[in-house]
Design an enzyme around this catalytic site. Structure first.
Site, PDB file in Angstrom:
ATOM      1  N   GLN A 157       0.811  -1.225   0.000  1.00  0.00           N
ATOM      2  CA  GLN A 157       0.000   0.000   0.000  1.00  0.00           C
ATOM      3  C   GLN A 157       0.836   1.263   0.000  1.00  0.00           C
ATOM      4  O   GLN A 157       0.313   2.356  -0.234  1.00  0.00           O
ATOM      5  CB  GLN A 157      -0.920   0.007   1.218  1.00  0.00           C
ATOM      6  CG  GLN A 157      -0.196   0.157   2.551  1.00  0.00           C
ATOM      7  CD  GLN A 157      -1.124  -0.024   3.733  1.00  0.00           C
ATOM      8  OE1 GLN A 157      -1.556  -1.138   4.025  1.00  0.00           O
ATOM      9  NE2 GLN A 157      -1.425   1.068   4.424  1.00  0.00           N
ATOM     10  N   CYS A 163      -5.151   0.460   3.611  1.00  0.00           N
ATOM     11  CA  CYS A 163      -5.210  -0.967   3.940  1.00  0.00           C
ATOM     12  C   CYS A 163      -6.598  -1.543   3.694  1.00  0.00           C
ATOM     13  O   CYS A 163      -6.759  -2.674   3.224  1.00  0.00           O
ATOM     14  CB  CYS A 163      -4.794  -1.195   5.381  1.00  0.00           C
ATOM     15  SG  CYS A 163      -5.788  -0.262   6.580  1.00  0.00           S
ATOM     16  N   HIS A 298      -6.406  -1.366  11.456  1.00  0.00           N
ATOM     17  CA  HIS A 298      -5.785  -1.854  10.229  1.00  0.00           C
ATOM     18  C   HIS A 298      -6.681  -2.915   9.592  1.00  0.00           C
ATOM     19  O   HIS A 298      -7.283  -3.732  10.295  1.00  0.00           O
ATOM     20  CB  HIS A 298      -4.419  -2.443  10.568  1.00  0.00           C
ATOM     21  CG  HIS A 298      -3.572  -2.782   9.378  1.00  0.00           C
ATOM     22  ND1 HIS A 298      -3.347  -1.901   8.338  1.00  0.00           N
ATOM     23  CD2 HIS A 298      -2.888  -3.911   9.063  1.00  0.00           C
ATOM     24  CE1 HIS A 298      -2.549  -2.474   7.445  1.00  0.00           C
ATOM     25  NE2 HIS A 298      -2.267  -3.699   7.859  1.00  0.00           N
TER      26      HIS A 298
END
Length: 350
Positions: A157, A163, A298
């Protein structure tokens, strides 16, 4: 005073000689101590210099390995000092960890605050919607969707908090591959650029469920057609119209239930939210629930599990130089799960 010392009385002369001898001894001892400490200080300086040189050589090797460079000398030494601190931290932690290890990776020249702000700083308000929830009853003792070639290669990324987009595309890529026997890499950049109206915020964060909602309406283009840039850009509607994948719906896995997640993953890879605060230097092994928290920050993809060894197999989006070729393993436990992996899981319905 000079005459007195030059011709002292006999008894005084004897005392004087004793004092001179004692003084001489003191001078010798003090001199020896001074020499010792001078030598010791010099030895420490030499040792410190050698350690500094070794650290600098390690840093230069690190820069070559990851292809890094800095704009000026001050930035170079700032990063060098951060690298030295992180290297020491990793060495100390590895003496205490038993089931997993840390290692030097591309994040080693970043402070923890920088790492958090770039990779874990996603703050998007989650407004849960009523959505289908499925809990399958039967599942195999172990599953690894990589072995059946239903998982695309690990991606990176970059310095963008996207993410959530990689977790979304990963889940859709695998779902289509399992059903249609065709593995196609899909566009994260389209989600970064075009799904703002659904609640996502590009490189500043997002949620997989929001992205699934966008894909339900508009579909998703291929990575080849709408390639990843790693920064926010205006939605390219022309590229977005060239649809390579569609989904009919998405399902939320029952939260805080490892059996529900095991069941879901046994059918297809599943998007999961985790607390990745301690993941920066992960190198190998199995993280335990005591090693991390449950403050979700995340988005990743659960691609398998092993009940005999008791771990999840999780695909990350930080490149193959991180972790186990881009993957991490988390211990399977009840409740919220290691790093909160069982708290917010979902998958697309093709």
């Amino acid at each position: 005073m000079e005459g007195f010392l030059s011709n002292p009385p006999k008894v005084i002369r004897k005392s004087y000689k004793k004092k001179i001898a004692a003084l001489a001894t003191v001078i010798v001892v003090v001199g020896a101590i001074a020499v010792f400490y001078s030598w010791d200080s010099s030895s420490q300086n030499v040792q410190g210099l050698k350690e500094f040189e070794l650290q600098h050589a390690e840093f230069k090797e690190y820069l070559d390995r990851f292809g890094k460079s800095y704009d000026d000398e001050s930035e170079y030494f700032k990063r060098f000092n951060i690298f030295r601190t992180n290297s020491a931290y990793i060495r100390i932690q590895n003496t205490m960890l038993s089931t997993w290890k840390m290692g030097i990776n591309k994040f080693a020249d970043m402070s923890h605050e920088e790492f958090k702000s770039i990779f874990l700083g996603t703050k998007v308000e989650f407004k849960e919607k009523v959505q289908i929830k499925k809990t399958h009853q039967l599942f195999a003792s172990s599953v690894d969707w990589r072995t059946t070639k239903n998982v695309t290669p690990v991606k990176d990324q970059g310095y963008c908090g996207s993410c959530w987009a990689f977790s979304t595309t990963g889940a859709i890529e695998s779902a289509i591959s399992i059903k249609q026997k065709k593995l196609v890499e899909l566009s994260e950049q389209q989600l970064v650029d075009c799904s703002w109206a659904y609640g996502n915020q590009g490189c500043n964060g997002g949620l997989m469920d929001y992205a699934f909602q966008y894909v339900m309406k508009y579909g998703l283009s291929s990575e080849k057609n709408y390639p990843y840039l790693g920064y926010d850009k205006k939605c390219n509607k022309g590229k977005a119209k060239k649809v390579s994948a569609k989904i009919s719906n998405y399902a939320d896995v029952t939260g805080n239930d490892y059996n529900a997640l095991l069941s879901a993953v046994s059918f297809q890879p599943v998007s999961v939210a985790v607390d990745a605060s301690v993941w920066a230097y992960y190198d190998s092994g199995v993280l335990q629930s005591s090693d991390c928290g449950t403050s979700l920050n995340h988005g990743v993809l659960a691609v398998g599990y092993d009940m005999s060894e008791n771990y999840w197999i999780v695909k990350n989006s930080w490149g193959t130089s991180w972790g186990e070729q881009g993957y991490i393993r988390l211990n399977i436990v009840a409740g919220q799960g290691t790093c909160g992996i069982q708290m917010m899981a979902s998958y697309p319905v093709v």
